[in-house]
Structures are given as C-alpha cells and as structure tokens.
Motif scaffolding. Sequence first.
Motif, PDB file in Angstrom:
ATOM      1  N   SER A  44      71.082  17.236  -1.923  1.00 53.72           N
ATOM      2  CA  SER A  44      71.709  16.789  -0.667  1.00 53.72           C
ATOM      3  C   SER A  44      70.705  16.031   0.204  1.00 53.72           C
ATOM      4  CB  SER A  44      72.286  17.977   0.106  1.00 53.72           C
ATOM      5  OG  SER A  44      71.265  18.916   0.387  1.00 53.72           O
ATOM      6  N   PHE A  45      69.448  16.475   0.194  1.00 52.29           N
ATOM      7  CA  PHE A  45      68.398  15.802   0.966  1.00 52.29           C
ATOM      8  C   PHE A  45      68.166  14.402   0.396  1.00 52.29           C
ATOM      9  CE2 PHE A  45      64.161  14.669   2.280  1.00 52.29           C
ATOM     10  CZ  PHE A  45      63.966  15.290   3.511  1.00 52.29           C
ATOM     11  N   ARG A  46      68.025  14.313  -0.944  1.00 52.94           N
ATOM     12  CA  ARG A  46      67.779  13.017  -1.589  1.00 52.94           C
ATOM     13  C   ARG A  46      68.940  12.056  -1.371  1.00 52.94           C
ATOM     14  NH1 ARG A  46      67.767  13.941  -7.116  1.00 52.94           N
ATOM     15  NH2 ARG A  46      67.950  16.176  -6.929  1.00 52.94           N
ATOM     16  N   THR A  47      70.161  12.578  -1.440  1.00 52.99           N
ATOM     17  CA  THR A  47      71.353  11.742  -1.257  1.00 52.99           C
ATOM     18  C   THR A  47      71.391  11.165   0.155  1.00 52.99           C
ATOM     19  OG1 THR A  47      72.565  13.082  -2.852  1.00 52.99           O
ATOM     20  CG2 THR A  47      73.872  11.718  -1.384  1.00 52.99           C
ATOM     21  N   ARG A  69      64.753  16.021  15.297  1.00 53.22           N
ATOM     22  CA  ARG A  69      65.875  15.090  15.447  1.00 53.22           C
ATOM     23  C   ARG A  69      65.334  13.667  15.367  1.00 53.22           C
ATOM     24  NH1 ARG A  69      70.086  17.277  19.121  1.00 53.22           N
ATOM     25  NH2 ARG A  69      70.169  18.544  17.256  1.00 53.22           N
ATOM     26  N   ILE A  70      65.923  12.883  14.485  1.00 54.81           N
ATOM     27  CA  ILE A  70      65.479  11.506  14.256  1.00 54.81           C
ATOM     28  C   ILE A  70      66.553  10.541  14.732  1.00 54.81           C
ATOM     29  CG2 ILE A  70      64.756   9.848  12.491  1.00 54.81           C
ATOM     30  CD1 ILE A  70      63.860  12.273  10.802  1.00 54.81           C
ATOM     31  N   ASN A  71      66.135   9.613  15.597  1.00 53.12           N
ATOM     32  CA  ASN A  71      67.030   8.585  16.146  1.00 53.12           C
ATOM     33  C   ASN A  71      68.243   9.178  16.862  1.00 53.12           C
ATOM     34  OD1 ASN A  71      65.232   6.833  15.018  1.00 53.12           O
ATOM     35  ND2 ASN A  71      66.545   6.179  13.351  1.00 53.12           N
ATOM     36  N   GLY A  72      68.140  10.427  17.281  1.00 49.69           N
ATOM     37  CA  GLY A  72      69.246  11.080  17.988  1.00 49.69           C
ATOM     38  C   GLY A  72      70.449  11.343  17.106  1.00 49.69           C
ATOM     39  N   LYS A  73      70.327  11.068  15.790  1.00 52.64           N
ATOM     40  CA  LYS A  73      71.496  11.153  14.897  1.00 52.64           C
ATOM     41  C   LYS A  73      71.333  12.116  13.736  1.00 52.64           C
ATOM     42  CE  LYS A  73      71.419   6.702  13.890  1.00 52.64           C
ATOM     43  NZ  LYS A  73      71.816   5.384  13.336  1.00 52.64           N
ATOM     44  N   TYR A  74      70.094  12.388  13.344  1.00 48.95           N
ATOM     45  CA  TYR A  74      69.857  13.188  12.139  1.00 48.95           C
ATOM     46  C   TYR A  74      68.891  14.326  12.448  1.00 48.95           C
ATOM     47  CZ  TYR A  74      71.206   8.551  10.482  1.00 48.95           C
ATOM     48  OH  TYR A  74      71.825   7.331  10.317  1.00 48.95           O
ATOM     49  N   ASP A  75      69.142  15.463  11.826  1.00 50.80           N
ATOM     50  CA  ASP A  75      68.218  16.595  11.931  1.00 50.80           C
ATOM     51  C   ASP A  75      67.546  16.811  10.584  1.00 50.80           C
ATOM     52  OD1 ASP A  75      68.776  17.078  14.569  1.00 50.80           O
ATOM     53  OD2 ASP A  75      70.064  18.814  14.217  1.00 50.80           O
ATOM     54  N   MET A  76      66.211  16.879  10.594  1.00 48.22           N
ATOM     55  CA  MET A  76      65.441  17.216   9.416  1.00 48.22           C
ATOM     56  C   MET A  76      64.841  18.588   9.700  1.00 48.22           C
ATOM     57  SD  MET A  76      62.572  14.868   7.464  1.00 48.22           S
ATOM     58  CE  MET A  76      63.624  13.431   7.440  1.00 48.22           C
ATOM     59  N   GLU A  77      65.048  19.524   8.765  1.00 48.99           N
ATOM     60  CA  GLU A  77      64.593  20.892   9.008  1.00 48.99           C
ATOM     61  C   GLU A  77      64.349  21.610   7.697  1.00 48.99           C
ATOM     62  OE1 GLU A  77      67.789  23.276  10.778  1.00 48.99           O
ATOM     63  OE2 GLU A  77      69.197  21.793  10.020  1.00 48.99           O
ATOM     64  N   VAL A 117      64.630  22.346   2.316  1.00 46.94           N
ATOM     65  CA  VAL A 117      64.587  21.270   3.304  1.00 46.94           C
ATOM     66  C   VAL A 117      65.969  20.643   3.414  1.00 46.94           C
ATOM     67  CG1 VAL A 117      62.134  20.794   3.115  1.00 46.94           C
ATOM     68  CG2 VAL A 117      63.696  19.647   1.567  1.00 46.94           C
ATOM     69  N   LYS A 118      66.307  20.237   4.620  1.00 49.82           N
ATOM     70  CA  LYS A 118      67.635  19.675   4.882  1.00 49.82           C
ATOM     71  C   LYS A 118      67.511  18.412   5.718  1.00 49.82           C
ATOM     72  CE  LYS A 118      69.944  24.102   4.686  1.00 49.82           C
ATOM     73  NZ  LYS A 118      70.786  25.079   5.334  1.00 49.82           N
ATOM     74  N   LEU A 119      68.408  17.482   5.446  1.00 53.87           N
ATOM     75  CA  LEU A 119      68.531  16.262   6.234  1.00 53.87           C
ATOM     76  C   LEU A 119      70.020  16.023   6.397  1.00 53.87           C
ATOM     77  CD1 LEU A 119      67.381  13.708   7.571  1.00 53.87           C
ATOM     78  CD2 LEU A 119      67.280  12.664   5.302  1.00 53.87           C
ATOM     79  N   ALA A 120      70.494  16.116   7.631  1.00 50.00           N
ATOM     80  CA  ALA A 120      71.935  16.019   7.879  1.00 50.00           C
ATOM     81  C   ALA A 120      72.187  15.447   9.262  1.00 50.00           C
ATOM     82  CB  ALA A 120      72.570  17.409   7.757  1.00 50.00           C
ATOM     83  N   LYS A 121      73.461  15.239   9.580  1.00 50.79           N
ATOM     84  CA  LYS A 121      73.819  14.763  10.916  1.00 50.79           C
ATOM     85  C   LYS A 121      73.382  15.795  11.939  1.00 50.79           C
ATOM     86  CE  LYS A 121      77.585  11.728   9.652  1.00 50.79           C
ATOM     87  NZ  LYS A 121      78.992  11.371   9.802  1.00 50.79           N
TER      88      LYS A 121
END
Length: 199
Positions: free
Chosen positions: A46-49, A103-111, A116-120
């Motif tokens: 999911s992170f890679r996608t 929070r990146i660009n106010g749109k994505y959360d990396m945690e 590891v997760k990268l999502a809205k």
Amino acid sequence: MVFNQIKERVQNNVGKNLNLAKTLITNPTGFVDALKYGNYEQLPYSFRTMLQKIGHEKITSLTAVRAPISNVLTNLLNGLSGFTLKRKLKSTPYDKLFHLALRINGKYDMEKEQSVKLAKAFNRPDQETLDITDFPRGLTIAQFVENAIKHVGIRRITHYDGRSTNCQVFILDLLHGSGIHDNNADNWMKHKTRYRICF
C-alpha cells in the motif's frame, strides 16, 4: 525423477543469475543501491502503491502531527502487556502514550505503526501540530523517502520496535535523511515531559 528435479533447480538458478546479470548491466547504480540500502519491495504494498501515485509531487509543506493514544487503545495495550503497562507508566515522570505522523503538503500522512504507511491525511482527536519550515525546496516525496532509506537502511525504515524503531524514530529518520535538522522540531518530537512513548 531425481535427475529432473536437479535439472529444474539448475535451470531456475541459471535464470535467476541471468536476471541478476541483466539488472547489473542495465542499471548498475540501482543494483549497488539495492545491495547497500535494501530492496524497496520490502516497503508495504500500500505504501509503494501510494508512493507511485504521488511520489513525483514536490514537497511544499511539512507538518509534524502528535496525538495522544486513546484510553481505549491504552487499556488494550495494557491488557496485552499482562497489565504491566500502566504500572510501569506510573513509575515514570510521564503520563501519556502518543503517536507521531508527518503531514506532507497538507494532504498526506506518512507514519509508522506496525508498518510504514502513506495515506490521505486525517485529523486525530487532541492532536498538536508543528510546521517544519526549513526543508530543501524542489524535493519530491519519492526523493524524501529514498533519502531516508539511504540514510538509515530499509530495515530500520520497515522494522517496528516500540523503543528503537517507533514512529518518533521514523519521522526523525525521514527528516534527517534529507538534511532537515531543526532543533525545535526534534525537541518537540522527542517531548519528554507529558508523553511516555511513541506508538
């Protein structure tokens, strides 16, 4: 029958070695990086996608997000620890468990939780935020992740341990990998007066 099994194994090994040789010839830098830093396939699917979809975006803002773990989750963790977590917490100067995200660009959360997760982006109850303003301009999200992997290796990025490779360490590794050393942000993320540990 034994001969056919041996023949099949030899053919498989030859095929693997040919693919390895092709990779080495066509992309020697990528091959060496994979040996040095680890295979990106170790990142969750999911992170890679998500990274494939948004990795080209340039980073325009970075915000650290800190939120206390809910009482329900704290009680669950306490139960899973054989009811020792709260006792241990009382013997420290800390009174809360917390979680960090970036929070990146106010749109994505990396945690980092168990993985590891990268999502809205989404807001958490009682969250606190800190804007990180001093970061390299023109840096893409994919470069940001790649820099962290080159800085500490893929295992430290993907492996979770409550003490040594938790959400706090993950966020600091991301920032430091891209040369972002902000004492105010580092101290805020390492907050040691109200919060005990990062989950």
